[in-house]
Write a protein that holds these residues in place. Sequence first.
Motif, PDB file in Angstrom:
ATOM      1  N   ARG A  65       0.826  -1.203   0.000  1.00 32.06           N
ATOM      2  CA  ARG A  65       0.000   0.000   0.000  1.00 32.06           C
ATOM      3  C   ARG A  65       0.859   1.251   0.000  1.00 32.06           C
ATOM      4  N   ASN A  66       1.930   1.228   0.796  1.00 27.76           N
ATOM      5  CA  ASN A  66       2.820   2.391   0.846  1.00 27.76           C
ATOM      6  C   ASN A  66       3.493   2.638  -0.503  1.00 27.76           C
ATOM      7  N   ARG A  67       3.897   1.531  -1.183  1.00 27.33           N
ATOM      8  CA  ARG A  67       4.500   1.696  -2.494  1.00 27.33           C
ATOM      9  C   ARG A  67       3.495   2.258  -3.493  1.00 27.33           C
ATOM     10  N   ALA A  68       2.253   1.807  -3.390  1.00 28.10           N
ATOM     11  CA  ALA A  68       1.220   2.308  -4.296  1.00 28.10           C
ATOM     12  C   ALA A  68       0.980   3.802  -4.059  1.00 28.10           C
ATOM     13  N   ILE A  69       0.927   4.193  -2.763  1.00 25.65           N
ATOM     14  CA  ILE A  69       0.721   5.611  -2.454  1.00 25.65           C
ATOM     15  C   ILE A  69       1.899   6.438  -2.951  1.00 25.65           C
ATOM     16  N   PHE A  70       3.121   5.917  -2.734  1.00 22.71           N
ATOM     17  CA  PHE A  70       4.313   6.635  -3.190  1.00 22.71           C
ATOM     18  C   PHE A  70       4.320   6.766  -4.716  1.00 22.71           C
ATOM     19  N   THR A  71       3.951   5.690  -5.411  1.00 19.61           N
ATOM     20  CA  THR A  71       3.901   5.736  -6.874  1.00 19.61           C
ATOM     21  C   THR A  71       2.859   6.743  -7.349  1.00 19.61           C
ATOM     22  N   LEU A  72       1.691   6.750  -6.689  1.00 18.42           N
ATOM     23  CA  LEU A  72       0.638   7.693  -7.067  1.00 18.42           C
ATOM     24  C   LEU A  72       1.097   9.129  -6.862  1.00 18.42           C
ATOM     25  N   LEU A  73       1.717   9.392  -5.711  1.00 17.51           N
ATOM     26  CA  LEU A  73       2.222  10.744  -5.454  1.00 17.51           C
ATOM     27  C   LEU A  73       3.312  11.122  -6.456  1.00 17.51           C
ATOM     28  N   SER A  74       4.156  10.144  -6.829  1.00 16.57           N
ATOM     29  CA  SER A  74       5.197  10.421  -7.827  1.00 16.57           C
ATOM     30  C   SER A  74       4.568  10.795  -9.161  1.00 16.57           C
ATOM     31  N   ILE A  78       1.633  12.218  -9.606  1.00 13.90           N
ATOM     32  CA  ILE A  78       1.059  13.560  -9.487  1.00 13.90           C
ATOM     33  C   ILE A  78       2.158  14.619  -9.596  1.00 13.90           C
ATOM     34  N   VAL A  79       3.280  14.360  -8.916  1.00 15.37           N
ATOM     35  CA  VAL A  79       4.398  15.309  -8.983  1.00 15.37           C
ATOM     36  C   VAL A  79       4.938  15.408 -10.409  1.00 15.37           C
ATOM     37  N   ALA A  80       5.079  14.258 -11.083  1.00 13.37           N
ATOM     38  CA  ALA A  80       5.581  14.267 -12.461  1.00 13.37           C
ATOM     39  C   ALA A  80       4.635  15.031 -13.382  1.00 13.37           C
ATOM     40  N   ALA A  81       3.322  14.844 -13.195  1.00 10.26           N
ATOM     41  CA  ALA A  81       2.350  15.561 -14.023  1.00 10.26           C
ATOM     42  C   ALA A  81       2.437  17.063 -13.790  1.00 10.26           C
ATOM     43  N   LEU A  82       2.598  17.467 -12.514  1.00 14.12           N
ATOM     44  CA  LEU A  82       2.718  18.894 -12.208  1.00 14.12           C
ATOM     45  C   LEU A  82       3.997  19.488 -12.795  1.00 14.12           C
ATOM     46  N   VAL A  83       5.100  18.710 -12.744  1.00 10.57           N
ATOM     47  CA  VAL A  83       6.355  19.192 -13.317  1.00 10.57           C
ATOM     48  C   VAL A  83       6.216  19.355 -14.823  1.00 10.57           C
ATOM     49  N   LEU A  84       5.562  18.400 -15.479  1.00 15.58           N
ATOM     50  CA  LEU A  84       5.326  18.517 -16.921  1.00 15.58           C
ATOM     51  C   LEU A  84       4.478  19.739 -17.238  1.00 15.58           C
ATOM     52  N   GLY A 110      10.924  12.466 -22.240  1.00 11.23           N
ATOM     53  CA  GLY A 110      11.224  11.870 -20.941  1.00 11.23           C
ATOM     54  C   GLY A 110      10.046  11.922 -19.992  1.00 11.23           C
ATOM     55  N   GLY A 111       9.330  13.040 -20.002  1.00 10.67           N
ATOM     56  CA  GLY A 111       8.184  13.169 -19.105  1.00 10.67           C
ATOM     57  C   GLY A 111       7.087  12.168 -19.418  1.00 10.67           C
ATOM     58  N   MET A 112       6.784  11.982 -20.715  1.00 11.36           N
ATOM     59  CA  MET A 112       5.753  11.019 -21.085  1.00 11.36           C
ATOM     60  C   MET A 112       6.188   9.598 -20.740  1.00 11.36           C
ATOM     61  N   ALA A 113       7.474   9.292 -20.933  1.00 13.46           N
ATOM     62  CA  ALA A 113       7.968   7.951 -20.579  1.00 13.46           C
ATOM     63  C   ALA A 113       7.818   7.699 -19.081  1.00 13.46           C
ATOM     64  N   ILE A 114       8.142   8.702 -18.270  1.00 14.77           N
ATOM     65  CA  ILE A 114       8.007   8.552 -16.818  1.00 14.77           C
ATOM     66  C   ILE A 114       6.550   8.350 -16.429  1.00 14.77           C
ATOM     67  N   LEU A 115       5.649   9.111 -17.041  1.00 23.66           N
ATOM     68  CA  LEU A 115       4.222   8.956 -16.728  1.00 23.66           C
ATOM     69  C   LEU A 115       3.727   7.564 -17.107  1.00 23.66           C
ATOM     70  N   TYR A 116       4.167   7.056 -18.259  1.00 23.64           N
ATOM     71  CA  TYR A 116       3.782   5.699 -18.660  1.00 23.64           C
ATOM     72  C   TYR A 116       4.284   4.665 -17.653  1.00 23.64           C
ATOM     73  N   LEU A 117       5.543   4.798 -17.222  1.00 21.27           N
ATOM     74  CA  LEU A 117       6.102   3.844 -16.260  1.00 21.27           C
ATOM     75  C   LEU A 117       5.353   3.883 -14.937  1.00 21.27           C
ATOM     76  N   ILE A 118       5.036   5.093 -14.483  1.00 21.47           N
ATOM     77  CA  ILE A 118       4.316   5.227 -13.211  1.00 21.47           C
ATOM     78  C   ILE A 118       2.918   4.640 -13.329  1.00 21.47           C
ATOM     79  N   ALA A 119       2.226   4.924 -14.451  1.00 18.66           N
ATOM     80  CA  ALA A 119       0.885   4.378 -14.642  1.00 18.66           C
ATOM     81  C   ALA A 119       0.916   2.855 -14.713  1.00 18.66           C
TER      82      ALA A 119
END
Length: 372
Positions: free
Chosen positions: A22-31, A33-39, A66-75
Amino acid sequence: MTLLNADADEQSAELARARRRRNRAIFTLLSGIVAALVLFEGFFVLRDSQAPKLVTALFAMIWGGGGMAILYLIANQLVEFTPSQWQRRLTPIVFVLPAIAFVVYFLALPAIRTFIASLFDRNGSNFVGLANYITVFTEPFMLVTFRNNVLWIVFGASFTIIFGLVVAALADRSRFENLAKAIIFMPMAISLVGAGVIWKFIYAVRDPSDVQIGLLNAIVVAFGGEPQAWIAMLQPWNNLFLIVIVVWMQTGYAMVLFSAAIKSVPTDIIEAARVDGAGEFKIFFSIIIPSIMGTIVTVSATVIIFTLKIFDVVLVMTGGQYGTDVIATQFYNQYFVNRNFGLGSAIAIVLLLTVIPVMVYNLRQFNKRETL
Protein backbone atom coordinates in the motif's frame (compact mmCIF):
# COMPACT_ATOMS: atom_id res chain seq x y z
CA MET A 1 0.30 -23.52 20.79
CA THR A 2 3.05 -23.72 18.22
CA LEU A 3 0.49 -23.78 15.39
CA LEU A 4 -1.25 -20.69 16.80
CA ASN A 5 2.05 -18.81 16.96
CA ALA A 6 2.88 -19.84 13.38
CA ASP A 7 -0.53 -18.62 12.16
CA ALA A 8 -0.09 -15.35 14.01
CA ASP A 9 3.37 -14.85 12.54
CA GLU A 10 2.08 -15.57 9.04
CA GLN A 11 -0.79 -13.11 9.48
CA SER A 12 1.61 -10.46 10.78
CA ALA A 13 3.92 -11.03 7.81
CA GLU A 14 0.96 -10.81 5.42
CA LEU A 15 -0.20 -7.55 7.02
CA ALA A 16 3.33 -6.16 6.78
CA ARG A 17 3.51 -7.08 3.09
CA ALA A 18 0.11 -5.47 2.50
CA ARG A 19 1.25 -2.27 4.27
CA ARG A 20 4.43 -2.15 2.21
CA ARG A 21 2.44 -2.75 -0.96
CA ARG A 22 0.00 0.00 0.00
CA ASN A 23 2.82 2.39 0.85
CA ARG A 24 4.50 1.70 -2.49
CA ALA A 25 1.22 2.31 -4.30
CA ILE A 26 0.72 5.61 -2.45
CA PHE A 27 4.31 6.64 -3.19
CA THR A 28 3.90 5.74 -6.87
CA LEU A 29 0.64 7.69 -7.07
CA LEU A 30 2.22 10.74 -5.45
CA SER A 31 5.20 10.42 -7.83
CA GLY A 32 2.79 10.45 -10.77
CA ILE A 33 1.06 13.56 -9.49
CA VAL A 34 4.40 15.31 -8.98
CA ALA A 35 5.58 14.27 -12.46
CA ALA A 36 2.35 15.56 -14.02
CA LEU A 37 2.72 18.89 -12.21
CA VAL A 38 6.36 19.19 -13.32
CA LEU A 39 5.33 18.52 -16.92
CA PHE A 40 2.57 21.10 -16.65
CA GLU A 41 4.93 23.71 -15.25
CA GLY A 42 7.45 22.86 -17.94
CA PHE A 43 4.99 24.09 -20.54
CA PHE A 44 5.02 27.58 -19.01
CA VAL A 45 8.82 27.48 -18.72
CA LEU A 46 9.07 26.73 -22.43
CA ARG A 47 6.49 29.35 -23.32
CA ASP A 48 8.16 32.14 -21.35
CA SER A 49 11.77 31.08 -21.87
CA GLN A 50 14.24 33.62 -23.26
CA ALA A 51 16.93 30.98 -23.77
CA PRO A 52 18.45 30.32 -27.21
CA LYS A 53 16.21 28.34 -29.53
CA LEU A 54 18.56 25.37 -29.62
CA VAL A 55 18.54 25.12 -25.83
CA THR A 56 14.76 25.45 -25.77
CA ALA A 57 14.39 22.74 -28.40
CA LEU A 58 16.66 20.33 -26.50
CA PHE A 59 14.78 21.03 -23.27
CA ALA A 60 11.45 20.45 -25.02
CA MET A 61 12.59 17.06 -26.35
CA ILE A 62 13.85 15.95 -22.95
CA TRP A 63 10.86 17.41 -21.13
CA GLY A 64 8.28 15.99 -23.52
CA GLY A 65 9.75 12.59 -24.36
CA GLY A 66 11.22 11.87 -20.94
CA GLY A 67 8.18 13.17 -19.10
CA MET A 68 5.75 11.02 -21.09
CA ALA A 69 7.97 7.95 -20.58
CA ILE A 70 8.01 8.55 -16.82
CA LEU A 71 4.22 8.96 -16.73
CA TYR A 72 3.78 5.70 -18.66
CA LEU A 73 6.10 3.84 -16.26
CA ILE A 74 4.32 5.23 -13.21
CA ALA A 75 0.88 4.38 -14.64
CA ASN A 76 2.04 0.86 -15.49
CA GLN A 77 3.43 0.47 -11.97
CA LEU A 78 0.09 1.55 -10.49
CA VAL A 79 -1.72 -1.05 -12.59
CA GLU A 80 0.57 -3.77 -11.24
CA PHE A 81 -0.66 -3.01 -7.72
CA THR A 82 -4.21 -4.01 -8.71
CA PRO A 83 -5.55 -7.61 -8.70
CA SER A 84 -4.62 -9.76 -11.71
CA GLN A 85 -8.13 -9.65 -13.23
CA TRP A 86 -8.02 -5.85 -13.19
CA GLN A 87 -4.51 -5.74 -14.60
CA ARG A 88 -5.70 -7.36 -17.85
CA ARG A 89 -8.39 -4.69 -18.17
CA LEU A 90 -6.37 -1.67 -17.16
CA THR A 91 -3.07 -2.32 -18.98
CA PRO A 92 -4.48 -1.58 -22.48
CA ILE A 93 -6.13 1.57 -21.12
CA VAL A 94 -2.79 2.86 -19.81
CA PHE A 95 -1.39 2.86 -23.35
CA VAL A 96 -4.54 3.83 -25.29
CA LEU A 97 -6.02 6.49 -23.02
CA PRO A 98 -3.25 9.10 -23.49
CA ALA A 99 -3.54 8.79 -27.27
CA ILE A 100 -7.32 9.20 -27.05
CA ALA A 101 -6.85 12.21 -24.78
CA PHE A 102 -4.49 13.83 -27.29
CA VAL A 103 -6.92 13.19 -30.16
CA VAL A 104 -9.83 14.61 -28.18
CA TYR A 105 -7.91 17.68 -27.00
CA PHE A 106 -6.08 18.52 -30.22
CA LEU A 107 -8.65 17.37 -32.81
CA ALA A 108 -12.14 16.78 -31.47
CA LEU A 109 -12.42 19.86 -29.24
CA PRO A 110 -10.97 22.28 -31.86
CA ALA A 111 -13.35 20.78 -34.44
CA ILE A 112 -16.32 21.39 -32.13
CA ARG A 113 -15.17 24.95 -31.42
CA THR A 114 -14.66 25.57 -35.14
CA PHE A 115 -18.17 24.30 -35.90
CA ILE A 116 -19.63 26.58 -33.23
CA ALA A 117 -17.68 29.54 -34.66
CA SER A 118 -19.04 28.73 -38.14
CA LEU A 119 -22.56 29.45 -36.87
CA PHE A 120 -21.69 33.08 -36.07
CA ASP A 121 -20.88 36.13 -38.18
CA ARG A 122 -17.44 37.32 -39.20
CA ASN A 123 -16.75 38.81 -35.76
CA GLY A 124 -18.23 35.91 -33.79
CA SER A 125 -20.76 38.20 -32.10
CA ASN A 126 -24.06 37.45 -33.87
CA PHE A 127 -25.58 34.01 -34.42
CA VAL A 128 -26.32 33.48 -38.13
CA GLY A 129 -27.08 29.75 -38.19
CA LEU A 130 -26.21 28.05 -41.48
CA ALA A 131 -25.75 31.30 -43.40
CA ASN A 132 -22.00 30.74 -43.72
CA TYR A 133 -22.57 27.25 -45.14
CA ILE A 134 -25.05 28.65 -47.65
CA THR A 135 -22.34 31.11 -48.69
CA VAL A 136 -19.81 28.28 -49.02
CA PHE A 137 -22.01 26.35 -51.45
CA THR A 138 -23.49 29.24 -53.44
CA GLU A 139 -20.89 31.99 -53.85
CA PRO A 140 -19.08 31.89 -57.25
CA PHE A 141 -15.60 32.12 -55.70
CA MET A 142 -16.33 29.03 -53.58
CA LEU A 143 -17.67 27.11 -56.57
CA VAL A 144 -14.40 27.87 -58.37
CA THR A 145 -12.56 26.61 -55.31
CA PHE A 146 -14.47 23.30 -55.30
CA ARG A 147 -13.88 22.93 -59.03
CA ASN A 148 -10.16 23.34 -58.49
CA ASN A 149 -10.12 20.69 -55.77
CA VAL A 150 -11.90 18.31 -58.12
CA LEU A 151 -9.19 18.98 -60.70
CA TRP A 152 -6.53 18.24 -58.09
CA ILE A 153 -8.19 14.93 -57.23
CA VAL A 154 -8.92 13.84 -60.80
CA PHE A 155 -5.57 14.78 -62.31
CA GLY A 156 -3.22 14.97 -59.32
CA ALA A 157 -4.21 11.76 -57.58
CA SER A 158 -4.80 9.83 -60.82
CA PHE A 159 -1.48 10.70 -62.46
CA THR A 160 0.41 10.09 -59.23
CA ILE A 161 -1.02 6.58 -58.93
CA ILE A 162 -0.56 5.79 -62.64
CA PHE A 163 3.01 7.08 -62.87
CA GLY A 164 3.98 5.48 -59.56
CA LEU A 165 2.62 2.12 -60.70
CA VAL A 166 4.23 2.29 -64.13
CA VAL A 167 7.62 3.38 -62.77
CA ALA A 168 7.52 0.66 -60.08
CA ALA A 169 6.77 -2.03 -62.67
CA LEU A 170 9.44 -0.84 -65.11
CA ALA A 171 12.14 -0.10 -62.53
CA ASP A 172 11.89 -3.61 -61.11
CA ARG A 173 12.98 -4.95 -64.52
CA SER A 174 15.91 -2.58 -64.94
CA ARG A 175 19.55 -3.20 -64.10
CA PHE A 176 19.65 0.33 -62.69
CA GLU A 177 16.66 -0.20 -60.40
CA ASN A 178 18.19 1.37 -57.29
CA LEU A 179 19.53 4.40 -59.16
CA ALA A 180 16.23 4.99 -61.00
CA LYS A 181 14.19 4.71 -57.81
CA ALA A 182 16.55 7.01 -55.93
CA ILE A 183 16.26 9.71 -58.62
CA ILE A 184 12.46 9.46 -58.78
CA PHE A 185 12.10 9.39 -55.00
CA MET A 186 14.45 12.37 -54.51
CA PRO A 187 11.72 15.07 -54.81
CA MET A 188 10.09 13.61 -51.68
CA ALA A 189 13.04 15.00 -49.72
CA ILE A 190 12.04 18.55 -50.73
CA SER A 191 9.45 20.43 -48.75
CA LEU A 192 6.31 21.61 -50.54
CA VAL A 193 7.38 25.22 -50.08
CA GLY A 194 10.81 24.44 -51.50
CA ALA A 195 9.24 22.63 -54.46
CA GLY A 196 7.00 25.64 -55.07
CA VAL A 197 9.98 27.97 -55.16
CA ILE A 198 11.83 25.67 -57.59
CA TRP A 199 8.89 25.42 -59.98
CA LYS A 200 8.19 29.12 -59.70
CA PHE A 201 11.58 29.64 -61.35
CA ILE A 202 10.71 27.04 -63.99
CA TYR A 203 7.46 28.86 -64.86
CA ALA A 204 8.94 32.37 -64.52
CA VAL A 205 8.08 34.76 -67.34
CA ARG A 206 9.65 38.05 -68.42
CA ASP A 207 9.00 40.60 -71.12
CA PRO A 208 9.67 39.10 -74.59
CA SER A 209 12.50 41.60 -75.07
CA ASP A 210 14.32 40.34 -71.94
CA VAL A 211 16.23 37.13 -71.39
CA GLN A 212 13.91 34.45 -70.02
CA ILE A 213 15.12 33.07 -66.69
CA GLY A 214 12.30 30.51 -66.50
CA LEU A 215 13.35 27.12 -67.88
CA LEU A 216 10.05 26.45 -69.64
CA ASN A 217 9.88 29.84 -71.33
CA ALA A 218 13.57 29.65 -72.24
CA ILE A 219 12.86 26.43 -74.13
CA VAL A 220 9.79 27.93 -75.82
CA VAL A 221 11.71 31.02 -76.92
CA ALA A 222 14.62 28.88 -78.13
CA PHE A 223 12.22 27.16 -80.54
CA GLY A 224 10.84 30.48 -81.77
CA GLY A 225 7.79 30.77 -79.54
CA GLU A 226 6.55 33.54 -77.29
CA PRO A 227 6.99 33.43 -73.50
CA GLN A 228 3.80 32.56 -71.65
CA ALA A 229 2.52 33.27 -68.14
CA TRP A 230 1.86 29.58 -67.53
CA ILE A 231 0.20 29.84 -64.12
CA ALA A 232 -1.87 32.94 -64.97
CA MET A 233 -3.34 31.94 -68.34
CA LEU A 234 -5.84 29.40 -69.65
CA GLN A 235 -8.02 29.30 -66.54
CA PRO A 236 -8.93 26.78 -65.14
CA TRP A 237 -6.28 24.67 -66.88
CA ASN A 238 -3.52 26.73 -65.32
CA ASN A 239 -4.21 24.57 -62.26
CA LEU A 240 -2.61 21.70 -64.16
CA PHE A 241 0.74 23.48 -64.02
CA LEU A 242 0.44 23.46 -60.23
CA ILE A 243 -0.74 19.85 -60.14
CA VAL A 244 2.41 18.82 -62.04
CA ILE A 245 4.45 19.84 -58.99
CA VAL A 246 2.62 17.48 -56.64
CA VAL A 247 2.70 14.65 -59.18
CA TRP A 248 6.46 15.20 -59.49
CA MET A 249 6.83 14.96 -55.71
CA GLN A 250 4.38 12.18 -54.85
CA THR A 251 5.20 9.76 -57.67
CA GLY A 252 8.25 8.59 -55.73
CA TYR A 253 6.13 7.87 -52.66
CA ALA A 254 3.65 5.80 -54.68
CA MET A 255 6.48 4.05 -56.55
CA VAL A 256 8.16 2.82 -53.35
CA LEU A 257 4.96 1.30 -51.97
CA PHE A 258 3.93 -0.22 -55.29
CA SER A 259 7.40 -1.67 -55.82
CA ALA A 260 7.33 -3.38 -52.43
CA ALA A 261 3.86 -4.76 -53.19
CA ILE A 262 4.89 -6.03 -56.64
CA LYS A 263 7.91 -7.82 -55.17
CA SER A 264 5.59 -9.63 -52.74
CA VAL A 265 3.57 -11.21 -55.58
CA PRO A 266 4.53 -14.94 -55.70
CA THR A 267 6.87 -15.58 -58.61
CA ASP A 268 5.42 -19.09 -59.04
CA ILE A 269 2.12 -17.62 -60.21
CA ILE A 270 3.84 -15.29 -62.68
CA GLU A 271 6.04 -18.08 -64.06
CA ALA A 272 3.02 -20.38 -64.41
CA ALA A 273 1.19 -17.66 -66.37
CA ARG A 274 4.19 -17.27 -68.68
CA VAL A 275 4.31 -21.02 -69.26
CA ASP A 276 0.62 -20.91 -70.18
CA GLY A 277 1.44 -18.30 -72.83
CA ALA A 278 0.30 -15.14 -71.07
CA GLY A 279 2.02 -11.95 -72.23
CA GLU A 280 3.54 -9.33 -69.94
CA PHE A 281 0.55 -6.99 -70.29
CA LYS A 282 -1.88 -9.76 -69.41
CA ILE A 283 0.25 -10.79 -66.42
CA PHE A 284 0.40 -7.19 -65.24
CA PHE A 285 -3.33 -6.47 -65.49
CA SER A 286 -4.66 -9.94 -64.61
CA ILE A 287 -2.24 -11.07 -61.89
CA ILE A 288 -0.13 -8.22 -60.50
CA ILE A 289 -2.83 -5.54 -60.33
CA PRO A 290 -5.39 -7.77 -58.50
CA SER A 291 -2.66 -8.99 -56.16
CA ILE A 292 -1.66 -5.49 -55.07
CA MET A 293 -5.16 -3.98 -55.13
CA GLY A 294 -5.04 -3.42 -51.35
CA THR A 295 -1.90 -1.33 -51.70
CA ILE A 296 -3.39 0.60 -54.62
CA VAL A 297 -6.48 1.46 -52.55
CA THR A 298 -4.37 2.56 -49.57
CA VAL A 299 -2.01 4.72 -51.64
CA SER A 300 -4.95 6.20 -53.58
CA ALA A 301 -6.76 7.17 -50.39
CA THR A 302 -3.58 8.72 -48.96
CA VAL A 303 -2.89 10.75 -52.12
CA ILE A 304 -6.54 11.87 -52.37
CA ILE A 305 -6.45 13.14 -48.78
CA PHE A 306 -3.18 14.90 -49.56
CA THR A 307 -4.64 16.63 -52.63
CA LEU A 308 -7.78 17.62 -50.73
CA LYS A 309 -5.63 19.37 -48.12
CA ILE A 310 -3.17 20.90 -50.61
CA PHE A 311 -2.09 24.34 -49.46
CA ASP A 312 1.64 25.07 -49.58
CA VAL A 313 2.17 24.78 -53.32
CA VAL A 314 -0.79 26.98 -54.22
CA LEU A 315 0.11 29.62 -51.63
CA VAL A 316 3.74 29.83 -52.79
CA MET A 317 3.01 29.74 -56.52
CA THR A 318 -0.04 31.99 -56.86
CA GLY A 319 -1.43 32.81 -53.42
CA GLY A 320 -4.78 31.62 -54.77
CA GLN A 321 -4.82 34.17 -57.61
CA TYR A 322 -5.70 33.53 -61.27
CA GLY A 323 -8.50 31.13 -60.33
CA THR A 324 -6.23 28.66 -58.50
CA ASP A 325 -7.75 28.83 -55.01
CA VAL A 326 -8.36 25.52 -53.25
CA ILE A 327 -10.30 24.86 -50.05
CA ALA A 328 -7.28 25.20 -47.76
CA THR A 329 -6.07 28.49 -49.27
CA GLN A 330 -9.60 29.85 -49.28
CA PHE A 331 -9.87 29.05 -45.58
CA TYR A 332 -6.55 30.79 -44.94
CA ASN A 333 -7.56 33.89 -46.89
CA GLN A 334 -11.00 34.17 -45.29
CA TYR A 335 -9.88 33.48 -41.73
CA PHE A 336 -6.49 35.15 -41.49
CA VAL A 337 -6.48 37.73 -44.31
CA ASN A 338 -10.12 38.88 -44.48
CA ARG A 339 -10.66 38.14 -40.74
CA ASN A 340 -14.01 36.56 -41.53
CA PHE A 341 -13.98 34.02 -38.72
CA GLY A 342 -17.45 32.65 -39.38
CA LEU A 343 -16.95 31.91 -43.08
CA GLY A 344 -13.38 30.69 -42.52
CA SER A 345 -14.58 28.26 -39.86
CA ALA A 346 -17.35 26.99 -42.16
CA ILE A 347 -14.78 26.33 -44.92
CA ALA A 348 -12.58 24.45 -42.43
CA ILE A 349 -15.52 22.24 -41.42
CA VAL A 350 -16.30 21.52 -45.07
CA LEU A 351 -12.67 20.51 -45.62
CA LEU A 352 -12.83 18.21 -42.59
CA LEU A 353 -16.06 16.61 -43.84
CA THR A 354 -14.57 15.97 -47.29
CA VAL A 355 -11.55 14.19 -45.80
CA ILE A 356 -13.42 12.01 -43.29
CA PRO A 357 -15.19 9.69 -45.82
CA VAL A 358 -11.88 8.88 -47.53
CA MET A 359 -10.27 8.12 -44.16
CA VAL A 360 -13.18 5.91 -43.10
CA TYR A 361 -13.06 4.00 -46.38
CA ASN A 362 -9.31 3.54 -46.03
CA LEU A 363 -9.67 2.21 -42.47
CA ARG A 364 -12.42 -0.21 -43.52
CA GLN A 365 -10.27 -1.58 -46.32
CA PHE A 366 -7.39 -1.97 -43.88
CA ASN A 367 -9.61 -3.86 -41.40
CA LYS A 368 -10.85 -6.15 -44.17
CA ARG A 369 -7.28 -7.04 -45.13
CA GLU A 370 -6.43 -7.67 -41.46
CA THR A 371 -9.26 -10.21 -41.16
CA LEU A 372 -8.20 -12.14 -44.27
